[in-house]
Every structure is written in structure tokens, then in C-alpha cells.
Design an enzyme around this catalytic site. Structure first.
Site, short mmCIF file in Angstrom:
data_model
loop_
_atom_site.label_atom_id
_atom_site.label_comp_id
_atom_site.label_asym_id
_atom_site.label_seq_id
_atom_site.Cartn_x
_atom_site.Cartn_y
_atom_site.Cartn_z
N GLU A 44 44.26 21.38 68.61
CA GLU A 44 45.22 20.32 68.24
C GLU A 44 45.36 20.25 66.73
O GLU A 44 44.38 20.40 66.00
CB GLU A 44 44.69 18.98 68.77
CG GLU A 44 45.75 18.04 69.24
CD GLU A 44 46.56 18.57 70.42
OE1 GLU A 44 47.69 19.02 70.20
OE2 GLU A 44 46.04 18.55 71.55
N GLU A 65 64.85 21.75 66.79
CA GLU A 65 64.13 20.48 66.60
C GLU A 65 63.80 20.25 65.12
O GLU A 65 63.92 19.13 64.61
CB GLU A 65 62.85 20.46 67.46
CG GLU A 65 62.15 19.11 67.42
CD GLU A 65 61.43 18.74 68.71
OE1 GLU A 65 61.65 19.37 69.76
OE2 GLU A 65 60.64 17.76 68.65
N ASP A 114 55.01 23.74 71.46
CA ASP A 114 55.65 23.07 72.59
C ASP A 114 56.72 23.94 73.23
O ASP A 114 56.79 24.07 74.45
CB ASP A 114 56.27 21.75 72.15
CG ASP A 114 55.25 20.79 71.56
OD1 ASP A 114 54.04 21.09 71.67
OD2 ASP A 114 55.65 19.77 70.99
N THR A 156 46.57 22.37 64.99
CA THR A 156 46.29 23.72 64.48
C THR A 156 47.58 24.53 64.32
O THR A 156 47.61 25.48 63.55
CB THR A 156 45.35 24.49 65.43
OG1 THR A 156 45.87 24.36 66.76
CG2 THR A 156 43.94 23.93 65.39
N ASP A 157 48.64 24.15 65.03
CA ASP A 157 49.79 25.07 65.11
C ASP A 157 50.62 25.09 63.83
O ASP A 157 51.42 26.00 63.64
CB ASP A 157 50.64 24.85 66.36
CG ASP A 157 51.49 23.60 66.33
OD1 ASP A 157 51.20 22.70 65.53
OD2 ASP A 157 52.45 23.52 67.11
N ALA A 161 55.33 10.62 75.70
CA ALA A 161 53.94 10.53 76.16
C ALA A 161 53.11 11.70 75.62
O ALA A 161 51.99 11.93 76.05
CB ALA A 161 53.89 10.51 77.68
P1 ADP Z 1 57.96 14.02 73.65
O1 ADP Z 1 58.56 15.36 73.37
O2 ADP Z 1 56.50 13.98 73.35
O3 ADP Z 1 58.24 13.52 75.03
P2 ADP Z 1 59.76 13.26 71.59
O4 ADP Z 1 59.92 12.01 70.80
O5 ADP Z 1 59.52 14.52 70.86
O6 ADP Z 1 58.61 12.97 72.65
O7 ADP Z 1 61.04 13.49 72.49
C1 ADP Z 1 61.55 12.44 73.28
C2 ADP Z 1 63.06 12.41 73.14
O8 ADP Z 1 63.64 13.54 73.84
C3 ADP Z 1 63.70 11.21 73.78
O9 ADP Z 1 63.69 10.10 72.91
C4 ADP Z 1 65.12 11.72 74.05
O10 ADP Z 1 65.89 11.67 72.87
C5 ADP Z 1 64.87 13.17 74.41
N1 ADP Z 1 64.76 13.29 75.87
C6 ADP Z 1 63.65 13.55 76.60
N2 ADP Z 1 63.93 13.59 77.92
C7 ADP Z 1 65.26 13.34 78.04
C8 ADP Z 1 66.16 13.23 79.14
N3 ADP Z 1 65.74 13.37 80.40
N4 ADP Z 1 67.46 12.99 78.87
C9 ADP Z 1 67.88 12.84 77.59
N5 ADP Z 1 67.08 12.92 76.54
C10 ADP Z 1 65.79 13.15 76.72
MG MG Z 2 58.60 16.28 71.44
#
Ligand code: ADP
Ligand code: MG
Length: 383
Positions: free
Chosen positions: A31, A158, A170, A33-34, A121
């Protein structure tokens, strides 16, 4: 699963040309580390982002998510401007931008998305969204890009379009993981190797405990930890901390003045070593031996890097006290999820102990589910 193709038909008035899915992930070990050219070891979750897609010839990108309010987002060729906000649509739009920026002829597309990856999450719902979009367009436009190349383009989306400074783990996990395996990924040269990890076959379970909390502190803290690692590399005269071997760690620590930097360096170098130790245990067919390494990794994230929080610490403490083989926070920390390796027969006992500990501490109930190492991104239907 939702009828993504049927929903596409209703939205766009025609059938999709195909349906694809890409998983979320948890990281077993390695963790923070990437971004240090280090080692990571993610596995794909059974939770996936699913996309029904069809090409368009007019250059327009139409995006819709079953999980978001609001209708179809329509973006013309001039609308794909990096760092211009756009909410969730920036993730798939960024992929089209990255493909075009790399010279790939992506004219346009109608896209309908639906995802079972919990968002925010620490399970990479964003990478799942990017990778499923990238794979669909790669197939439909016959771009011939490899999985690692798609992951790099998704990361670029991203980093440079959405504006999130994430590493390569990821997207690579979502694109390249395989069923019953973890991915041993070296982020220095992007070499990867699959290692067998099938907890169920060994009478084990790997649980994900989503604490459902996200502490505001986390936003600036990631950048701060990155800066501490970069300061450490500079002070030690190396390009990245990957060049500090475990054997050279005591010498390196002695040369650092800042306590914060010293702790960050110790975490990164020891976590790289833990990845190698876990790889050894898995290659030797001994997944039980992984447990204590996870708990050790958690202590390092908690005490040295200081990216844990009360809820994550409680998952680890309560699950280990209840007989888990080991546990640690996973992902960026300050909330999000932890993983727990447990004898399958004790799953319920351990999960109940974690829930009871949360109730006792006045925290909202966590979400607990098994992380079954699942396939990476794939096409699941043709037109
Ligand atoms: P994680 O990748 O850890 O879940 P992030 O903050 O990097 O958290 O990414 C979450 C974001 O990705 C959300 O706020 C939304 O903008 C986008 N996202 C994730 N799933 C969906 C979905 N099913 N439909 C639309 N947008 C999504
Ligand atoms: Mg994310």
C-alpha cells in the site's frame, strides 16, 4: 444483474453492439507503494462495472449511468476538456480523451453504465468505470491495445482529465487480474505475474469490511504522504524509494533528519518486502502464512504512515482477537475498507465480532462481504 442491454435499447432506441464488464479490486498487500515504483498485489472483486456500448459516427460521446440521477450526458468533440469538472461522466469521457490524445481514431459512442462496485469505499469503482469504457472502445474500434496499455490510458484519463493523482495499480488490476489469482505487479517496469490465490479452495475466506466512513482528512493526506516519499528519495539521492532495498533500510533511515520522512520511507520499503514475502507464501501454496503479514502491514500503515483511522484499526483489532489469521486496511485509508483473512469455518464468528465491536464503539454497521478473486475486464455479450 441489471438488464444493461435492455436499458441501452430504451435510452438510445437501438441495440448495443456489445456488453463489457470490468471489476473493482482490493489490494492484498503493498500500500502506498505504487507511486514509489514499488510492488503491489491486487485481486479483482466479483463486483463489476458493466457497459453496453455502440459506436457513433458523428463524434458525439453520449454517457448514461443507471446509478446516477440525471439523463444522458452528450459531449461533442470540443467538449472533452481536461479538468473541466463534469462529475462522474469525466471518468468515461477522460478515457475517450486519452484514446484520442494517443492518436486512436475513436469517433464517438453511446454508452450506458451500471455498476455493482461500491463507490468511495476504496474498491476502485472509478477504475472499473474507466477500464470497462476503454475495453469496449478497444474492441469496437479494433484498436488492438493490450490490457496493460488500456490500463495506462485509463490511468491517464484519471490523472490528467479527471485530475486525480492515482498510481497504476487500480486500472491494471481491473484490466489484468484473473480468477483465483492475485496480480503481482511491479510498478517500476510494469511487469506482472499471476500468483494462485483461491481462499475457498484452502478452507479460507478473505473478507472485505467496508467501514462506510470517509474522513475528510484523507484528501490532503494522500498528497502529503506522496510528498514525504519524494522528499525521502531526494534526501537519499535516489529516483524513487524502490531503489532502497530492505537490506539497506537501516542505513537509509540513519541518514534522514525528518521523522515524518523516515516513517514514510520505512513504510514503503518494508511494504515492498511484505509483498515479496506474501508472494513466496502463495507460490509455496501456503496462503495461511499470509495472515500475519497483513497484520504487520496494517501496523506499518497505522503507526509509520499514519493513514489508518479508528474504524479501520477496530476491524483489525476485533477480527484478529476473534481468531482471524490476519487483517489490514486496504486502499488509501482514513476510512474505506479493510480485508480480513479467516478460516472459512470462522467467518461468521469473526464478522459478528467486528459488527459487535462497531456497535460497541458507536460506529454505524460496516458492510462485510467475501472477496472471491474474480476475472479481470471482459466482453460478456456481443450484439
Ligand atoms: P473509488 O474508486 O475508491 O470507488 P473514487 O472517488 O475514486 O472512489 O471514484 C468514485 C467516483 O466514480 C464516483 O464519485 C463517481 O463519480 C464515479 N462512479 C463510480 N461508480 C459509478 C457509477 N456506477 N456510475 C457513475 N459514476 C460512477
Ligand atoms: Mg478511485
Amino acid at each position: 444483474m441489471a438488464d444493461v442491454a435492455g436499458e441501452f435499447q430504451e435510452l438510445y432506441g437501438r441495440a448495443p453492439e456489445g456488453v463489457w464488464e470490468a471489476p473493482g479490486r482490493v489490494n492484498l498487500i503493498g500500500e502506498y507503494t505504487d507511486f514509489n515504483d514499488g510492488l503491489v498485489m491486487p485481486l479483482a472483486l466479483p463486483h463489476t462495472a458493466v457497459a453496453a456500448v455502440a459506436r457513433r459516427t458523428d463524434g458525439v460521446l453520449a454517457l448514461h449511468s443507471a446509478d446516477m440521477d440525471g439523463g444522458i450526458v452528450r459531449l461533442g468533440p470540443d467538449d472533452l476538456v481536461p479538468l473541466s469538472g463534469g462529475g462522474w461522466a469525466a471518468y468515461p469521457a477522460g478515457v475517450v480523451w486519452a484514446l484520442r490524445a494517443a492518436g486512436h481514431p475513436v469517433a464517438g459512442a453511446d454508452v450506458h453504465l451500471s455498476s455493482s462496485v461500491p463507490t468511495g469505499a476504496g474498491l476502485s469503482s472509478s477504475a472499473a468505470l474507466e477500464v470497462v469504457t476503454a475495453l469496449a472502445l478497444n474492441d469496437l474500434y479494433e484498436l488492438g491495445l493490450s490490457r496493460p496499455e488500456l490500463a495506462r490510458l485509463a490511468q491517464r484519463a484519471e490523472n490528467d482529465f479527471v485530475g486525480v493523482p492515482c498510481g497504476i495499480m487500480d486500472q491494471t488490476a481491473s484490466a489484468c487480474c484473473a480468477e483465483g489469482q492475485v496480480l503481482h505487479l511491479d510498478t517500476r517496469d510494469l511487469s506482472l505475474r499471476q500468483l494462485p490465490f483461491d481462499p475457498g479452495a484452502h478452507g479460507l475466506a478473505l473478507l472485505v469490511v467496508d467501514t462506510r466512513v470517509k474522513h475528510a482528512l484523507g484528501d490532503g493526506a494522500y498528497a502529503e504522504r506522496r510528498a514525504a516519499c519524494e522528499a525521502g528519495a531526494r534526501a537519499l539521492g535516489v529516483r524513487t524509494l524502490r531503489e532502497i532495498s530492505f537490506a539497506r533500510l537501516p542505513d537509509a533511515l540513519a541518514r534522514l533528519d525528518s521523522e515524518t520522512v523516515r516513517r514514510a520511507v520505512r513504510h514503503v520499503v518494508t511494504d515492498n518486502e511484505r509483498v515479496e514475502r506474501v508472494a513466496g507464501h502463495l507460490a509455496a501454496g501456503d496462503p495461511r502464512a499470509v495472515g500475519p503479514v497483513l497484520t504487520e502491514g496494517h501496523a506499518s500503515l497505522r503507526d509509520d504512515l499514519r493513514v489508518s483511522c479508528a474504524e479501520l484499526d477496530l476491524v483489525v483489532e476485533a477480527s484478529v482477537a476473534a481468531g482471524a489469521l490476519g487483517a489490514r486496511m486496504t486502499g488509501g485509508g482514513f476510512g474505506g475498507s479493510a480485508i480480513v483473512l479467516v478460516e472459512a469455518a470462522r467467518t461468521r464468528e469473526v464478522a459478528d465480532a467486528v459488527r459487535a465491536a462497531f456497535a460497541g464503539a458507536g460506529h454505524a454497521p460496516p458492510r462485510v462481504f467475501p472477496a472471491v478473486p474474480s476475472p479481470g475486464a471482459r466482453r460478456i455479450a456481443t450484439a
